[in-house]
Design an enzyme around this catalytic site. Structure first.
Site, PDB file in Angstrom:
ATOM      1  N   PRO A  13       0.834  -1.199   0.000  1.00  8.32           N
ATOM      2  CA  PRO A  13       0.000   0.000   0.000  1.00  8.32           C
ATOM      3  C   PRO A  13       0.874   1.257   0.000  1.00  8.32           C
ATOM      4  CG  PRO A  13      -0.678  -1.539   1.722  1.00  8.32           C
ATOM      5  CD  PRO A  13       0.650  -1.999   1.238  1.00  8.32           C
TER       6      PRO A  13
ATOM      7  N   PHE B 152       1.583  16.533   2.706  1.00 12.12           N
ATOM      8  CA  PHE B 152       1.682  15.432   1.727  1.00 12.12           C
ATOM      9  C   PHE B 152       1.232  14.076   2.252  1.00 12.12           C
ATOM     10  CE2 PHE B 152       5.207  18.485   1.202  1.00 12.12           C
ATOM     11  CZ  PHE B 152       4.770  19.107   0.043  1.00 12.12           C
TER      12      PHE B 152
ATOM     13  N   ARG C 238       0.664   5.043  13.180  1.00 10.93           N
ATOM     14  CA  ARG C 238       0.331   5.652  14.474  1.00 10.93           C
ATOM     15  C   ARG C 238       0.932   7.051  14.561  1.00 10.93           C
ATOM     16  NH1 ARG C 238      -1.551   2.288  18.474  1.00 10.93           N
ATOM     17  NH2 ARG C 238      -0.943   3.809  20.028  1.00 10.93           N
TER      18      ARG C 238
ATOM     19  N   TYR D 196      12.967  14.921  19.457  1.00  7.83           N
ATOM     20  CA  TYR D 196      13.186  14.837  18.024  1.00  7.83           C
ATOM     21  C   TYR D 196      14.611  15.303  17.745  1.00  7.83           C
ATOM     22  CZ  TYR D 196      11.313  14.864  13.264  1.00  7.83           C
ATOM     23  OH  TYR D 196      11.030  14.565  11.954  1.00  7.83           O
TER      24      TYR D 196
END
Lengths: 677, 600
Positions: B173, B246, B256, B515
């Site tokens: 997919p 996008f 998730r 991050y």
């Protein structure tokens, strides 16, 4: 370790400058070990953080519930404990002490030699994780010098783990504390509030502190000038923040301190023989200040490349096991504890390897052999010749001796040690013998047998000399074992290795090794023995080769240790199967004293009397499960497995055929012994 | 395209004209990030611009970049020659097509759009990891899909899945193509025909239920289309991951995903009410649209994070919210990262979080200054700031200070209260408010920062980001440990020019999200993909050792598979594999994500 080493004498700088005061008051902006947050943590900040840590707070709540003591009161107790433990940092004190120390050093020392290049490298790498200085500990001089060196090279003065016994010295405790020492109680009681607080304090210093930390992995000063088996308590505490991922890594810097002459040499000789250590008092300290009028030669300091805990443990360590429970509810795991011994031994090995050999170490080795086992005394020329010879051999085994001119160095070191060695009228070298009178001695304070004044007078110089031989023995021990075994008969490698393992295990605490059954150490020693022409191969069997001079020197040097071990085994054989430690030590010393006194039969080296070696022997036998140690009412006692003991003794006796002490072996009647006490 | 398309649709599904065309390359870079017209360009030697007018810094001089790139990466943009990349691949680049004419013949009967053109297949053969982009630019993929197929509705997907199951054809997919886990990549050793199932043409809004505040959407809808269409109707989902321009709804569920404003709206699992997933064993769905069920394990959570390995997500019911009355940015500066984290922890404790609260470390704070479109020289700017902070607010070290950005979304009154609370509280932690503009710029940078990698790649500088989540008490040490390990590893690898910085991007009751950005110059050091792989692996190992998770929202894919087993336990892996075997017995969803095929 490369044999080419460079040392700078930084005392030279002090000699040349016009004002030591200017140097000591230099702008102080040192390199710190581990940068933290936006402001530098203060000593008080650490104490507050420990008190407020979830670990301590939880504990206090529990104790409060259990004992009904209000938490506030318990917090006061913790604060008191922290004040007892915690370091301070007073730059003024550091500077004044530094100035005094400079003056003293300039008077009594010729030089302080440091491998500056490595020091600078370590300094440049500091800043990103905790740095732990792990020096050898063979004199009080060690930590004073470590701080002095840090000041010299603009490295932040370390926080130093010191024993509480120091604190007893009036004024000294405070002085040391002000220069960064923190204090640890020696007693191993189960005061959980104290120990939890202490452990949390270390956790705090390592994870949230920015100073280098210094501790002695052997746990105490070595009186024998040899490495001791490592202790794991502090090491575990220091590593905990790393195991818990609270710090990115920990760098351990092994450091070797060697002294041309050790400040405490005579004290150590007494202690080794069993005269109890006098309490550290300030007046005692000032007494030792008196001897600072003498000459102590050089001090050599070698900082080795740091060992990264992260690199050392590698994939053997899984830190993620701590992820699922709050950290303050966890302790170092059993798996993690199994990782400590290899690291501890690696640090010790590196310390031994980097230690600078002094010319006096070589002089002592040659002289001791001469005085003990040769008939003709040495002249200076003969000594110099042998020292040069043994220096080359040591070099081939990886040892580094610091000297530019060996003759001059011998002269210098004999001057430094004029209290121990002198030239008699015939120009031959002898030991200085000062009559020793012990006066009134509290027998209860003796750890072993009461040695007569004559024995002490005769023994102390030998023991003192041995202290200077001991630091280089690790270069020779494996070779010695091979020589001793092959002296019985030629044999093939498998037989040889089996016997080697037996002896190496027995000596694993006397000459520390982590893996006594390791074939690589054996192979290395075999290669050395062959290339030194001590051993050769004949028809598939190894036998002793032609280098008798070196062979004799090595075997003679170690013989005293064999005698101590043998005497211990003999005594254990004759004692009842449950016995207290003091009875063992007293009996062994008694046996050896008699043998020493009876000089006509055989020369027994007085160093064989030393309690360190006897204790190491007992501990090795505990390791081998020959003895089982118990501790009751502060007294060590042993249960002897007589069957295993017989095995060990018979096996050991094969290497002791020349030794006559078994004939005279009797046990002092227990009642008689008690009467004597 | 892309304008509101609801004018003529009074009833029935809303057909959404997507911003992103079916031929994606017409709008989006085929070998880099984002829009074709938006990129960092060098003009006249050393002047750096950001092209296009899509972002606020568009068409403005960015004078500080030049000096910064020189300082940090030792790249002189005025003399360095940009690297030449591969041309758009054509049929010669990928001569192999592993599909029989019979299969193609059968597919053509479905009346569903499909293609075997190399360009279509290559574009859907990858996500956005460094390794994938670097391969596009410099070499070829070992394996790409053989057929691309564009279903337009749930029924199409059912037909395709059944057909592939019968014929033992692999389906991968494909949604927005923004994965950063290697998830869309074809397993190189796959012998069967691989079909890339592109959901982009399946992007309708099927219905909205304003009473219950839910909407039903097809999975191929991309974030900006979804929000634009809802906005017209006065609604929002509030789900805004950094990739939302996008990335697609189906992708969010499959990985998730987490949105920037999750404090107000929730993460994707909180927004998800119902989901249909087509599997070879039928469609997994529920019988009702109830807000919560106590009915055995919740299979929504089997779909969430399935990473394309269990089936195709087709239709999704999501919560929607009325548009907020007030939206406001803010910022706070702190003397150090540690202080900022302490503050965040306190905010989370009190549950005072605004829609978004983020803390940049000192390096990112400086980096944000670099992207300031101003004419003064960088050092100048920094000096001015230095002066300002050091003189005006004592004790702020420009090499330690940090900035926190805030986004408020609520009623005006609530925003006001929230602002006041936070700005008062921050003083306790040595912080002070630093204005709305700084905050707004911070969030704008989030979108622009993704473009800077493409600039670096032209000059032998590679960059990547990775993230984690961890308990509060581990955050500071985790960051410190990771930075240490990266620096150490760079030293070992001989990398002298590198950057590792981070920000705390989300707060939870029990922990936070961190991050990281990592970039380095690989000139004369070696294969950058291999080097980066090693660095990222070491960093992830350190994260896991320091109490962090394998991922907070990027997913596992192929990149982090190594840590899947240890994260979910052996029993967990067994459970996943049992589900996999049950739903997909032939392993036609052979994505190789989470667990390697060898184990299935």
């Amino acid at each position: 370790m490369s044999i080419v080493r460079e040392y700078d004498n930084f005392l030279e700088l002090r000699k040349q400058e016009t004002s030591n005061f200017l140097w000591i008051s230099k702008k102080w902006n040192p390199q710190i070990a581990f940068k933290q947050g936006s402001t530098r943590p203060s000593p008080q900040y650490h104490k507050d953080a420990v008190l407020n840590s979830p670990k301590i707070q939880d504990l206090l709540e529990q104790i409060s519930l259990k004992t009904n003591v209000p938490k506030v009161e318990l917090e006061h107790q913790v604060k008191d404990i922290l004040d007892e433990i915690g370091y301070e940092k007073k730059l003024k004190v550091i500077r004044w002490l530094g100035l005094i120390l400079t003056k003293i050093c300039l008077t009594v020392l010729s030089g302080i030699y440091v491998n500056v290049e490595q020091v600078e490298q370590i300094k440049n790498q500091m800043g990103n994780c905790p740095v732990i200085f792990v020096p050898t500990h063979r004199s009080y001089g060690d930590f004073i010098m470590m701080s002095y060196l840090s000041f010299q090279y603009d490295i932040e003065i370390p926080a130093i783990a010191a024993g509480m016994d120091f604190f007893g010295m009036w004024g000294m405790g405070t002085l040391l504390r002000d220069t960064g020492a923190f204090f640890m109680r020696r007693s191993y009681n189960d005061d959980s509030l104290y120990w939890t607080t202490f452990k949390q304090y270390i956790y705090q210093l390592v994870s949230k502190g920015d100073l280098p930390i210094e501790f002695f992995i052997e746990g105490t000063r070595s009186r024998s000038n040899k490495s001791l088996t490592p202790k794991y308590g502090l090491l575990t505490m220091v590593l905990k923040p790393f195991f818990f991922s609270q710090v990115p890594d920990i760098q351990f810097v092994p450091i070797g301190f060697s002294y041309d002459r050790i400040l405490e040499e005579s004290l150590f000789a007494f202690e080794l023989l069993g005269v109890p250590k006098p309490k550290e008092t300030t007046s005692g300290f000032f007494k030792s200040m008196k001897i600072l009028k003498e000459n102590f030669g050089n001090i050599y300091i070698h900082m080795d490349k740091p060992i990264s805990a992260k690199e050392f443990f590698g994939s053997k360590l899984d830190r993620s096991v701590h992820n699922l429970t709050p950290l303050h509810k966890q302790e170092v795991t059993e798996d993690e504890k199994t990782l400590l011994p290899p690291l501890a031994y690696e640090i010790l090995n590196r310390q031994q390897k980097v230690l600078v050999t002094t010319v006096f170490n070589l002089v002592s080795l040659v002289l001791n052999n001469n005085l003990a086992y040769e008939t003709e005394l040495l002249s200076m020329e003969e000594l110099a010749c042998d020292v040069k010879w043994i220096r080359e051999i040591l070099r081939s085994l990886g040892g580094f001796t610091h000297t530019t001119n060996i003759e001059r160095s011998i002269d210098d070191c004999l001057k430094t040690h004029k209290n121990l060695v002198y030239l008699n009228r015939k120009g031959k070298l002898k030991l200085v013998r000062n009559p020793i009178s012990q006066g009134e001695i509290n027998h209860k304070k003796l750890k072993g047998h009461y040695l007569s004044d004559d024995t002490m007078t005769y023994s102390v110089p030998f023991v003192t000399l041995q202290i200077y031989i001991n630091p280089i023995l690790h270069y020779f021990i494996d070779i010695d074992i091979i020589l001793v075994i092959l002296d019985t008969r030629p044999m093939n490698e498998d037989e040889l290795f089996e016997s080697y393992c037996f002896l190496r295990c027995l000596f694993s605490r006397e000459f520390i090794t982590f893996a006594p059954k390791d074939k690589t150490a054996f192979n290395a020693a075999m290669n050395d023995a062959i290339s030194l022409n001590l051993v050769n191969l004949n028809n598939g069997k190894y036998q002793l080769a032609n280098n008798k001079k070196l062979g004799m020197l090595i075997v003679n040097t170690f013989y005293t240790f064999y005698v101590s071990f043998f005497a211990t085994l003999l005594i254990l054989e004759r004692l009842p199967s449950v016995v207290d430690e003091k009875s063992i030590l007293a009996n062994v010393q008694k046996l050896l004293e008699d043998a020493i006194v009876d000089k006509h039969k055989e020369f027994i080296h007085p160093y064989s009397l030393n309690l360190d070696t006897l204790a190491n022997c007992l501990n090795s036998l505990v390791d081998e499960k020959v003895l089982q140690k118990t501790r009751r009412d502060n007294v060590n006692a042993y249960e002897i497995n007589k069957i295993k003991l017989k095995d060990v003794k018979d096996n050991f006796a094969r290497y002791m055929t020349r030794c006559s002490i078994e004939e005279r072996c009797q046990i002092i009647n227990k009642i008689h012994l008690q009467n004597k006490l | 395209m892309g304008e509101n398309s609801q004018k003529n649709q009074l009833n029935g599904p809303i057909i959404v004209n997507s911003v992103v065309p079916k031929n994606r390359q017409e709008l989006i870079k085929w070998n880099g990030w984002g829009y074709n017209d938006s990129k960092f360009v060098i003009k006249g030697g050393s002047e750096v611009y950001f092209s296009g007018r899509r972002y606020p810094i568009g068409e403005q001089r960015l004078p500080h970049i030049y000096g910064w790139v020189k300082d940090v990466f030792d790249v002189d943009l005025s003399t360095a020659v940009p690297k030449k990349f591969n041309d758009l691949p054509d049929e010669k680049a990928y001569p192999n097509l592993n599909v029989t004419p019979e299969i193609l013949e059968k597919i053509s009967h479905f009346n569903i759009s499909f293609s075997t053109k190399v360009i279509d297949r290559v574009i859907r053969a990858h996500g956005q990891t460094l390794h994938e982009i670097y391969t596009l630019q410099n070499s070829v993929f070992p394996r790409i899909p053989d057929v691309v197929i564009w279903p337009t509705c749930h029924e199409d997907v059912v037909k395709i899945v059944n057909f592939c199951h019968e014929n033992n054809i692999v389906i991968i997919p494909y949604g927005g193509g923004t994965a950063v886990s290697g998830a869309p990549e074809c397993p190189p050793d796959e012998q069967r025909t691989i079909v890339s199932l592109d959901t982009s043409q399946m992007n309708r809004i099927l219905w909205l239920d304003k009473e219950n505040l839910v909407g039903c959407f097809e999975s191929g809808i991309v974030g900006q289309d979804l929000e634009r269409e809802l906005k017209v109707l006065g609604f929002t989902t509030g789900h805004e991951p950094d990739s939302y321009e996008f990335s697609s709804l189906g992708g969010w569920i499959a990985t998730r995903a987490s949105g920037m404003k999750k404090n107000v709206y929730g993460n994707i699992e909180d927004l998800l009410v119902h989901v249909k997933m087509v599997t070879p064993r039928g469609t997994l769905e529920k019988s009702c649209q109830a807000p919560r069920l106590s009915c055995g394990p919740d299979f929504n959570h089997l779909v969430l994070g399935s990473e394309g390995s269990l089936g195709v997500i087709t239709e999704v019911v999501l919560k929607i919210r009325p548009l907020p009355k007030c939206q406001k940015y803010g910022s706070i500066v702190f003397p150090s990262f540690e202080k900022g984290v302490e503050f965040m922890r306190e905010v989370a404790k009190r549950r005072w979080q605004p829609a978004s609260i983020r803390l940049m470390d000192n390096d990112q704070f400086k980096f944000a200054l670099i992207l300031k479109p101003e004419s003064s020289y960088f050092a100048h700017a920094l000096d001015a700031i230095k002066k300002f902070y050091v003189t005006t607010i004592k004790g702020f070290d420009p090499n330690r200070m940090c900035v926190m950005t805030l986004l408020f979304e609520a009623d005006e009154k609530q925003v006001e209260t929230n602002e006041k609370n936070l700005y008062d509280l921050c003083k306790t932690f040595g912080g002070f408010p630093a204005g709305e503009t700084n905050g707004e710029r911070g969030y704008m940078l989030t979108f622009v920062i993704a473009y800077i990698r493409d600039l670096g790649l032209q000059f032998e500088v590679v960059a990547e980001s990775f993230e984690t989540s961890c308990p509060w008490d581990r955050a500071v040490t985790l960051v410190r440990n990771v930075k240490h390990v990266v620096a150490d590893e760079c030293r070992l690898l001989g990398i002298t020019r590198f950057l590792i910085n981070c920000r705390v991007t989300q707060t939870y009751d029990a922990g936070c999200v961190i991050y990281f950005y990592l970039a380095f110059n690989h000139r004369n050091v070696g294969d950058p993909v291999r080097l980066h792989g090693r660095l990222e692996t070491r960093a992830r190992e350190e994260i896991v050792s320091s109490g962090g998770s394998v991922s907070h929202h990027h997913g596992v894919g192929k990149l982090r598979r190594k840590w899947y087993g240890s994260t979910v336990s052996e029993a967990g892996v067994g459970l996943y594999m049992a589900a996999k075997r049950q739903l997909d017995p032939k392993n036609i969803f052979a994505t190789d994500n989470l667990v390697t095929q060898a184990k299935l």
